[in-house]
Design an enzyme around this catalytic site. Sequence first.
Site, PDB file in Angstrom:
ATOM      1  N   ASP A  91      13.314  -4.561 -14.168  1.00  0.00           N
ATOM      2  CA  ASP A  91      12.052  -4.423 -13.425  1.00  0.00           C
ATOM      3  C   ASP A  91      12.030  -3.115 -12.639  1.00  0.00           C
ATOM      4  O   ASP A  91      11.622  -3.091 -11.474  1.00  0.00           O
ATOM      5  CB  ASP A  91      11.847  -5.616 -12.485  1.00  0.00           C
ATOM      6  CG  ASP A  91      10.382  -5.749 -12.059  1.00  0.00           C
ATOM      7  OD1 ASP A  91       9.502  -5.141 -12.719  1.00  0.00           O
ATOM      8  OD2 ASP A  91      10.113  -6.441 -11.073  1.00  0.00           O
ATOM      9  N   TYR A  97       8.354 -13.200  -4.768  1.00  0.00           N
ATOM     10  CA  TYR A  97       9.458 -14.124  -4.504  1.00  0.00           C
ATOM     11  C   TYR A  97       9.956 -14.102  -3.069  1.00  0.00           C
ATOM     12  O   TYR A  97      10.827 -14.887  -2.724  1.00  0.00           O
ATOM     13  CB  TYR A  97      10.618 -13.827  -5.464  1.00  0.00           C
ATOM     14  CG  TYR A  97      10.213 -14.094  -6.878  1.00  0.00           C
ATOM     15  CD1 TYR A  97      10.235 -15.386  -7.379  1.00  0.00           C
ATOM     16  CD2 TYR A  97       9.765 -13.067  -7.696  1.00  0.00           C
ATOM     17  CE1 TYR A  97       9.830 -15.656  -8.668  1.00  0.00           C
ATOM     18  CE2 TYR A  97       9.359 -13.324  -8.996  1.00  0.00           C
ATOM     19  CZ  TYR A  97       9.393 -14.615  -9.474  1.00  0.00           C
ATOM     20  OH  TYR A  97       8.987 -14.867 -10.752  1.00  0.00           O
ATOM     21  N   GLY A  98       9.425 -13.209  -2.275  1.00  0.00           N
ATOM     22  CA  GLY A  98       9.929 -13.167  -0.918  1.00  0.00           C
ATOM     23  C   GLY A  98       9.012 -12.434   0.045  1.00  0.00           C
ATOM     24  O   GLY A  98       8.145 -11.662  -0.359  1.00  0.00           O
ATOM     25  N   ILE A  99       9.237 -12.714   1.322  1.00  0.00           N
ATOM     26  CA  ILE A  99       8.552 -11.976   2.376  1.00  0.00           C
ATOM     27  C   ILE A  99       9.616 -11.155   3.080  1.00  0.00           C
ATOM     28  O   ILE A  99      10.653 -11.706   3.486  1.00  0.00           O
ATOM     29  CB  ILE A  99       7.877 -12.928   3.383  1.00  0.00           C
ATOM     30  CG1 ILE A  99       6.964 -13.909   2.634  1.00  0.00           C
ATOM     31  CG2 ILE A  99       7.093 -12.142   4.427  1.00  0.00           C
ATOM     32  CD1 ILE A  99       6.432 -15.026   3.511  1.00  0.00           C
ATOM     33  N   ILE A 110       7.330  -6.382   6.699  1.00  0.00           N
ATOM     34  CA  ILE A 110       7.232  -5.137   5.937  1.00  0.00           C
ATOM     35  C   ILE A 110       6.337  -5.321   4.727  1.00  0.00           C
ATOM     36  O   ILE A 110       5.430  -4.542   4.465  1.00  0.00           O
ATOM     37  CB  ILE A 110       8.629  -4.676   5.452  1.00  0.00           C
ATOM     38  CG1 ILE A 110       9.535  -4.381   6.653  1.00  0.00           C
ATOM     39  CG2 ILE A 110       8.503  -3.434   4.584  1.00  0.00           C
ATOM     40  CD1 ILE A 110      10.972  -4.042   6.256  1.00  0.00           C
ATOM     41  N   ASN A 111       6.594  -6.344   3.996  1.00  0.00           N
ATOM     42  CA  ASN A 111       5.878  -6.507   2.734  1.00  0.00           C
ATOM     43  C   ASN A 111       6.075  -7.930   2.229  1.00  0.00           C
ATOM     44  O   ASN A 111       6.992  -8.619   2.648  1.00  0.00           O
ATOM     45  CB  ASN A 111       6.404  -5.510   1.696  1.00  0.00           C
ATOM     46  CG  ASN A 111       5.329  -5.085   0.729  1.00  0.00           C
ATOM     47  OD1 ASN A 111       4.371  -5.810   0.519  1.00  0.00           O
ATOM     48  ND2 ASN A 111       5.482  -3.902   0.159  1.00  0.00           N
ATOM     49  N   GLU A 112       5.214  -8.317   1.336  1.00  0.00           N
ATOM     50  CA  GLU A 112       5.365  -9.632   0.724  1.00  0.00           C
ATOM     51  C   GLU A 112       5.314  -9.477  -0.779  1.00  0.00           C
ATOM     52  O   GLU A 112       4.386  -8.866  -1.319  1.00  0.00           O
ATOM     53  CB  GLU A 112       4.254 -10.580   1.197  1.00  0.00           C
ATOM     54  CG  GLU A 112       4.386 -11.960   0.584  1.00  0.00           C
ATOM     55  CD  GLU A 112       3.536 -13.005   1.296  1.00  0.00           C
ATOM     56  OE1 GLU A 112       2.948 -12.678   2.352  1.00  0.00           O
ATOM     57  OE2 GLU A 112       3.474 -14.131   0.789  1.00  0.00           O
ATOM     58  N   GLY A 113       6.315  -9.976  -1.451  1.00  0.00           N
ATOM     59  CA  GLY A 113       6.325  -9.917  -2.911  1.00  0.00           C
ATOM     60  C   GLY A 113       6.127 -11.308  -3.479  1.00  0.00           C
ATOM     61  O   GLY A 113       5.816 -12.254  -2.757  1.00  0.00           O
TER      62      GLY A 113
HETATM   63  N1  ATP Z   1      15.817  -3.538   2.140  1.00  0.00           N
HETATM   64  C1  ATP Z   1      14.531  -3.252   2.327  1.00  0.00           C
HETATM   65  N2  ATP Z   1      14.150  -2.398   3.304  1.00  0.00           N
HETATM   66  C2  ATP Z   1      12.843  -2.131   3.480  1.00  0.00           C
HETATM   67  N3  ATP Z   1      11.854  -2.622   2.729  1.00  0.00           N
HETATM   68  C3  ATP Z   1      12.175  -3.467   1.744  1.00  0.00           C
HETATM   69  C4  ATP Z   1      13.516  -3.836   1.488  1.00  0.00           C
HETATM   70  N4  ATP Z   1      13.545  -4.678   0.447  1.00  0.00           N
HETATM   71  C5  ATP Z   1      12.280  -4.842   0.061  1.00  0.00           C
HETATM   72  N5  ATP Z   1      11.441  -4.117   0.827  1.00  0.00           N
HETATM   73  C6  ATP Z   1       9.992  -4.032   0.717  1.00  0.00           C
HETATM   74  O1  ATP Z   1       9.489  -5.285   0.312  1.00  0.00           O
HETATM   75  C7  ATP Z   1       8.842  -5.158  -0.956  1.00  0.00           C
HETATM   76  C8  ATP Z   1       9.059  -6.421  -1.726  1.00  0.00           C
HETATM   77  O2  ATP Z   1      10.463  -6.604  -1.893  1.00  0.00           O
HETATM   78  P1  ATP Z   1      11.017  -7.219  -3.234  1.00  0.00           P
HETATM   79  O3  ATP Z   1      10.506  -6.413  -4.378  1.00  0.00           O
HETATM   80  O4  ATP Z   1      12.493  -7.365  -3.116  1.00  0.00           O
HETATM   81  O5  ATP Z   1      10.322  -8.645  -3.162  1.00  0.00           O
HETATM   82  P2  ATP Z   1       9.859  -9.540  -4.364  1.00  0.00           P
HETATM   83  O6  ATP Z   1       9.240 -10.770  -3.815  1.00  0.00           O
HETATM   84  O7  ATP Z   1      11.012  -9.716  -5.284  1.00  0.00           O
HETATM   85  O8  ATP Z   1       8.751  -8.626  -4.991  1.00  0.00           O
HETATM   86  P3  ATP Z   1       8.155  -8.757  -6.432  1.00  0.00           P
HETATM   87  O9  ATP Z   1       6.746  -9.216  -6.225  1.00  0.00           O
HETATM   88  O10 ATP Z   1       8.272  -7.355  -6.969  1.00  0.00           O
HETATM   89  O11 ATP Z   1       8.969  -9.703  -7.188  1.00  0.00           O
HETATM   90  C9  ATP Z   1       9.414  -3.896  -1.590  1.00  0.00           C
HETATM   91  O12 ATP Z   1       8.512  -3.314  -2.507  1.00  0.00           O
HETATM   92  C10 ATP Z   1       9.623  -3.032  -0.372  1.00  0.00           C
HETATM   93  O13 ATP Z   1       8.405  -2.403   0.001  1.00  0.00           O
END
Ligand code: ATP
Length: 553
Positions: free
Chosen positions: A430, A312-314, A307-310
């Site tokens: 955040d 701290y996580g994928i 779905i996405n990569e942030g």
């Molecule tokens: N439960 C979910 N269902 C669907 N998509 C999700 C879900 N959780 C996260 N995502 C998608 O993944 C993206 C990144 O998630 P998240 O913000 O938790 O990761 P992160 O690595 O902490 O990101 P960041 O770079 O903001 O720290 C979100 O913006 C969203 O688009």
Amino acid sequence: MAAGGVDVSRSSVAVEKDYDFYRNGSRDVYVRQSGRDAERRQIKRPSDHDLRRNDGRHRSRLAYEKGELREQAEVQRPSEKRRKFSPILWNAKEEKVGRAPSGEKTKSPFPIPTTTVISNQAVTGKTSSEDQVNVLMSPEPSYLVPVQPLEAMLSAKHPVDDLEEGQLEEEQVMQEHVKEGLLEEKPVMQEPCIKTSRWGTGLTSPKEELISHADNVSKTSRWNRSSLTPECEEVMVSEEQQCYSSESGSGHRTVEKLSADANSDREYCSSDHDELENEDPDSSTQGGMDMMLGSRSVNEFQKLNKINEGTYGIVYKARDEKTKEIVALKKIKMKEDRFEEEYGFPLTSLREINILLSCNHPAIVNVKEVVVGGKNDSDVYMVMEHLEHDLRGVMDRRKEPFSTSEVKCLMMQLLDGLKYLHTNWIIHRDLKPSNLLMNNCGELKICDFGMARQYGSPIKPYTQMVITQWYRPPELLLGAKEYSTAVDMWSVGCIMAELLSQKPLFPGKSELDQLQKIFAVLGTPNEEVWPGFSSFPNAKAKFPTQPYNMLLY
Ligand SMILES: Nc1ncnc2c1ncn2[C@@H]1O[C@H](COP(=O)(O)OP(=O)(O)OP(=O)(O)O)[C@@H](O)[C@H]1O
């Protein structure tokens, strides 16, 4: 028409229903998980129809792009808010100050740092009987945690998230006192009452083992720390990515130093990772292995797509092979460079898991469990409910702003979730559109709790390097370290303005530019309109004078 394919207007009906449902209590409730977790999460069983509806991001995306309206699904709500947290209490005297925002009396699920940490008594080695009487006799609400006997304090562990600046400073002060011979005995750091927390009664689930590990990590790092390091360490991505991170998954939670260079693009990670500074990498990873004993394997899920990569996580969309439920799997990105200060399991992820497992609210993303596996059998995944969109993506796809009623509906949900957090002494730190998930029914859920933390009363200094710049309040930009729930409220205001106008309210290019944009709209503050303004570390900068209003009055 629904909001960008997401049926926000219809969800207002659903939301009303939710509130009725909420008020009327439990109906058709089943317990999703057994044991301890079952107490925590009671939810209504999703119907097969609901599960089918979630089947396939691709399909929903197509439908979304075609502007199809989705059937309104029966919204599933927990029968009641079961989880209430307690405040962090910093010393016995100040307990009287602490009041849960809601006044509800509940027990904390967290290991609570009942920190008479370094009260004057601790420093002098004496505790007045008067203080003890005050503590024992005062009719404090049950959410105020009683001071623990010394033995209990000594045998307890540190919580995962009681290690920000306030504590660090206090720890340093104490060490200095020791050096100066002010303390005859080894200083007693009052530790959280883990025995009275939900983790104090034995580890019965993988989740609890995980949190236990968090405690261990935290403790190790605390006692091994030899020096304090700046909290912003990692150079991050550009601001454009940072603030519009929905699809790119780029660096959120990034800030930059306030400088005269308004065009400076350097940004830094707002981490409080210095807690892990001197942790032994091997012990960290080994602990990571141990804590996962008993967890389900990620192989029990079929990954459907990324779905996405942030930062701290994928995040993957996946199907639970056992229940056929569609879920989101967030793979925690381990810090793999042994030569980095932080190595192994990131503290932010531990905090996120800790808090999300303890939350139970319709406007907060539900983390179901933590599973392990992957290539080396050492990857850790959060299993979350899956939502089809995030608000950033929805806004980007819309051609026109949301209607007033749509904004009201979204804001109501956001504020309801935030109220739950603040009531439970959690600051999100955040909030921004990409951290607000939405499903096709227009339900909104707050996610990404990597920066969240439990706070206490009285307020202690925390890092100001939080909240993505465009949504960051002026007090943080001005360098304030003592802050509270108001910082989230500022972000909420920015989000509401963005929903209404379809563009960010304060799209600053640097911290200085950010402040100037805020002052251009609200006026340049001074002592009259903002008592205490001049005492902020960054208030000495010369800001162009802008007319201010007296909104406060
Ligand atoms: N439960 C979910 N269902 C669907 N998509 C999700 C879900 N959780 C996260 N995502 C998608 O993944 C993206 C990144 O998630 P998240 O913000 O938790 O990761 P992160 O690595 O902490 O990101 P960041 O770079 O903001 O720290 C979100 O913006 C969203 O688009």
